[in-house]
Design a protein around this motif. Structure first.
Motif, PDB file in Angstrom:
ATOM      1  N   ARG A   1      -1.872 -31.359  23.977  1.00  0.00           N
ATOM      2  CA  ARG A   1      -2.498 -30.509  22.960  1.00  0.00           C
ATOM      3  C   ARG A   1      -3.882 -30.007  23.349  1.00  0.00           C
ATOM      4  O   ARG A   1      -4.193 -28.826  23.152  1.00  0.00           O
ATOM      5  N   PRO A   2      -4.778 -30.834  23.905  1.00  0.00           N
ATOM      6  CA  PRO A   2      -6.096 -30.302  24.295  1.00  0.00           C
ATOM      7  C   PRO A   2      -6.005 -29.183  25.327  1.00  0.00           C
ATOM      8  O   PRO A   2      -6.661 -28.146  25.185  1.00  0.00           O
ATOM      9  N   ALA A   3      -5.179 -29.379  26.355  1.00  0.00           N
ATOM     10  CA  ALA A   3      -5.042 -28.344  27.380  1.00  0.00           C
ATOM     11  C   ALA A   3      -4.339 -27.113  26.823  1.00  0.00           C
ATOM     12  O   ALA A   3      -4.661 -25.982  27.214  1.00  0.00           O
ATOM     13  N   MET A   4      -3.400 -27.300  25.911  1.00  0.00           N
ATOM     14  CA  MET A   4      -2.716 -26.160  25.295  1.00  0.00           C
ATOM     15  C   MET A   4      -3.704 -25.315  24.486  1.00  0.00           C
ATOM     16  O   MET A   4      -3.609 -24.079  24.476  1.00  0.00           O
ATOM     17  N   ALA A   5      -4.643 -25.964  23.817  1.00  0.00           N
ATOM     18  CA  ALA A   5      -5.645 -25.220  23.042  1.00  0.00           C
ATOM     19  C   ALA A   5      -6.538 -24.391  23.958  1.00  0.00           C
ATOM     20  O   ALA A   5      -6.817 -23.211  23.676  1.00  0.00           O
ATOM     21  N   VAL A   6      -6.973 -24.965  25.054  1.00  0.00           N
ATOM     22  CA  VAL A   6      -7.820 -24.233  25.999  1.00  0.00           C
ATOM     23  C   VAL A   6      -7.049 -23.083  26.627  1.00  0.00           C
ATOM     24  O   VAL A   6      -7.542 -21.948  26.712  1.00  0.00           O
ATOM     25  N   LEU A   7      -5.822 -23.351  27.065  1.00  0.00           N
ATOM     26  CA  LEU A   7      -5.002 -22.295  27.671  1.00  0.00           C
ATOM     27  C   LEU A   7      -4.711 -21.194  26.665  1.00  0.00           C
ATOM     28  O   LEU A   7      -4.705 -20.004  27.019  1.00  0.00           O
ATOM     29  N   GLY A   8      -4.473 -21.563  25.408  1.00  0.00           N
ATOM     30  CA  GLY A   8      -4.221 -20.551  24.388  1.00  0.00           C
ATOM     31  C   GLY A   8      -5.409 -19.634  24.177  1.00  0.00           C
ATOM     32  O   GLY A   8      -5.253 -18.413  24.055  1.00  0.00           O
ATOM     33  N   LEU A   9      -6.606 -20.207  24.138  1.00  0.00           N
ATOM     34  CA  LEU A   9      -7.806 -19.389  23.953  1.00  0.00           C
ATOM     35  C   LEU A   9      -8.015 -18.457  25.141  1.00  0.00           C
ATOM     36  O   LEU A   9      -8.275 -17.255  24.965  1.00  0.00           O
ATOM     37  N   LEU A  10      -7.889 -18.976  26.357  1.00  0.00           N
ATOM     38  CA  LEU A  10      -8.076 -18.143  27.545  1.00  0.00           C
ATOM     39  C   LEU A  10      -7.028 -17.034  27.614  1.00  0.00           C
ATOM     40  O   LEU A  10      -7.345 -15.886  27.960  1.00  0.00           O
ATOM     41  N   THR A  11      -5.788 -17.357  27.277  1.00  0.00           N
ATOM     42  CA  THR A  11      -4.721 -16.365  27.327  1.00  0.00           C
ATOM     43  C   THR A  11      -4.931 -15.279  26.287  1.00  0.00           C
ATOM     44  O   THR A  11      -4.727 -14.090  26.559  1.00  0.00           O
ATOM     45  N   PHE A  12      -5.335 -15.677  25.077  1.00  0.00           N
ATOM     46  CA  PHE A  12      -5.552 -14.685  24.018  1.00  0.00           C
ATOM     47  C   PHE A  12      -6.676 -13.727  24.396  1.00  0.00           C
ATOM     48  O   PHE A  12      -6.555 -12.508  24.207  1.00  0.00           O
ATOM     49  N   VAL A  13      -7.765 -14.259  24.937  1.00  0.00           N
ATOM     50  CA  VAL A  13      -8.892 -13.406  25.335  1.00  0.00           C
ATOM     51  C   VAL A  13      -8.458 -12.446  26.444  1.00  0.00           C
ATOM     52  O   VAL A  13      -8.776 -11.244  26.415  1.00  0.00           O
ATOM     53  N   PHE A  14      -7.714 -12.963  27.433  1.00  0.00           N
ATOM     54  CA  PHE A  14      -7.266 -12.108  28.540  1.00  0.00           C
ATOM     55  C   PHE A  14      -6.312 -11.030  28.038  1.00  0.00           C
ATOM     56  O   PHE A  14      -6.432  -9.851  28.421  1.00  0.00           O
ATOM     57  N   ALA A  15      -5.353 -11.398  27.178  1.00  0.00           N
ATOM     58  CA  ALA A  15      -4.383 -10.422  26.678  1.00  0.00           C
ATOM     59  C   ALA A  15      -5.064  -9.382  25.792  1.00  0.00           C
ATOM     60  O   ALA A  15      -4.700  -8.200  25.811  1.00  0.00           O
ATOM     61  N   TRP A  16      -6.035  -9.800  25.005  1.00  0.00           N
ATOM     62  CA  TRP A  16      -6.738  -8.864  24.128  1.00  0.00           C
ATOM     63  C   TRP A  16      -7.558  -7.857  24.932  1.00  0.00           C
ATOM     64  O   TRP A  16      -7.623  -6.682  24.594  1.00  0.00           O
ATOM     65  N   ASN A  17      -8.179  -8.321  26.009  1.00  0.00           N
ATOM     66  CA  ASN A  17      -9.066  -7.464  26.803  1.00  0.00           C
ATOM     67  C   ASN A  17      -8.344  -6.733  27.930  1.00  0.00           C
ATOM     68  O   ASN A  17      -8.985  -5.945  28.642  1.00  0.00           O
TER      69      ASN A  17
END
Length: 296
Positions: free
Chosen positions: A213-229
């Motif tokens: 779960r901790p790594a999934m949260a970090v990966l989710g945030l990084l992925t969302f920022v990359f996909a948004w930008n």
């Protein structure tokens, strides 16, 4: 028994007691730490603050020297102009769909693939992992032409699935989750679950996902920022009739004399959802990171 022999156990006990007290003592930051953190915070916030300042001014004032250093009175006017000119209503909705779908699929598939590479034993696992990592070294620009031809053959031109499909899972996400699960997920825990009769799906749901779960949260945030930008592939695959935020903002820079204040207002609108997402979920993400660090 001599006096020295009686004294040694007592001294050892006192040292262990001091060690426990030292381990439980909270560390306090000094003044220099606060100064350094304040400087880094100000430097990090400076571009965002300048964007807001420029968005609140007129284009003529931005062209003057020295540039404005404080907010003006045209912020809401410029925000409304950027929203109308770029059609940001549709663009925001499209970006939420694209970034949200990519984030969920990347976290899910990367966690499953990372678990397989970290804890499962199968033939050619090392070779497959090396091939996965090797794809990270290929410039994404090389895949633009064949990817565009493929999407055209599927009849998906100017549709959101054209942007979503190539990013459903990433090599970085798979490698990231694999490296985390190697340390965070004990093999004995998986073996104990199998002894208890748990199926593979139940092990993934009740053992792997809680541990990751901790790594999934970090990966989710990084992925969302990359996909948004993301800009390169959406500007090729989509048009202004069905854009994401970055594609829509590109239309603000057209014209003989682009209005810099309106462009800054559009950039500010495109950044706000990321700030809101971090304000809402940043505490959980940081808490998850700390929880993973303590367990590790």
């Amino acid at each position: 028994m001599t006096t020295t022999e009686l004294t040694l156990p007592r001294e050892a006990g006192r040292r262990r007691g001091r060690g426990r007290m030292g381990a439980g003592k909270q560390l306090h930051a000094g003044p220099l730490t606060y100064v350094v953190l304040t400087v880094f915070a100000l430097v990090s916030l400076a571009p965002l603050v300048w964007t807001a300042v420029a968005a609140s001014r007129t284009d003529r004032r931005l062209a003057q020297t020295p540039p404005p250093l404080w907010f003006g009175g045209n912020l809401f006017k410029n925000l409304q102009a950027a929203w109308d000119q770029a059609g940001l209503g549709t663009a925001m909705l499209n970006s939420v769909i694209v970034a949200g779908t990519i984030t969920v699929s990347t976290v899910l598939f990367s966690t499953l693939a990372g678990f397989a590479f970290a804890k499962l034993r199968f033939r050619f696992s090392g070779v497959l992992l090396l091939l996965t990592i090797g794809t990270m070294m290929i410039p994404p620009q090389l895949a633009v032409v064949p990817l565009y031809l493929w999407m055209s053959d599927l009849g998906w031109s100017n549709q959101l699935q054209t942007v979503i499909l190539p990013s459903l899972v990433t090599a970085f996400g798979t490698f990231f989750m694999r490296q985390y699960l190697v340390q965070a997920l004990p093999t004995e825990l998986i073996e104990a679950a199998r002894v208890d009769g748990a199926s593979s799906l139940r092990i993934v749901w009740h053992v792997v996902f809680p541990a990751a779960r901790p790594a999934m949260a970090v990966l989710g945030l990084l992925t969302f920022v990359f996909a948004w930008n993301d800009f390169l592939w959406p500007i090729i695959a989509l048009t202004q009739q069905n854009p994401t935020v970055q594609v829509a903002l590109n239309s603000l820079g057209t014209g003989y004399v682009p209005d810099q204040a309106v462009i800054m207002a559009g950039a500010l609108l495109g950044t706000l959802p990321l700030l809101v997402a971090f304000l809402l979920f940043g505490k959980q993400i940081v808490g998850g990171i700390m929880q993973g660090a303590i367990k590790g």
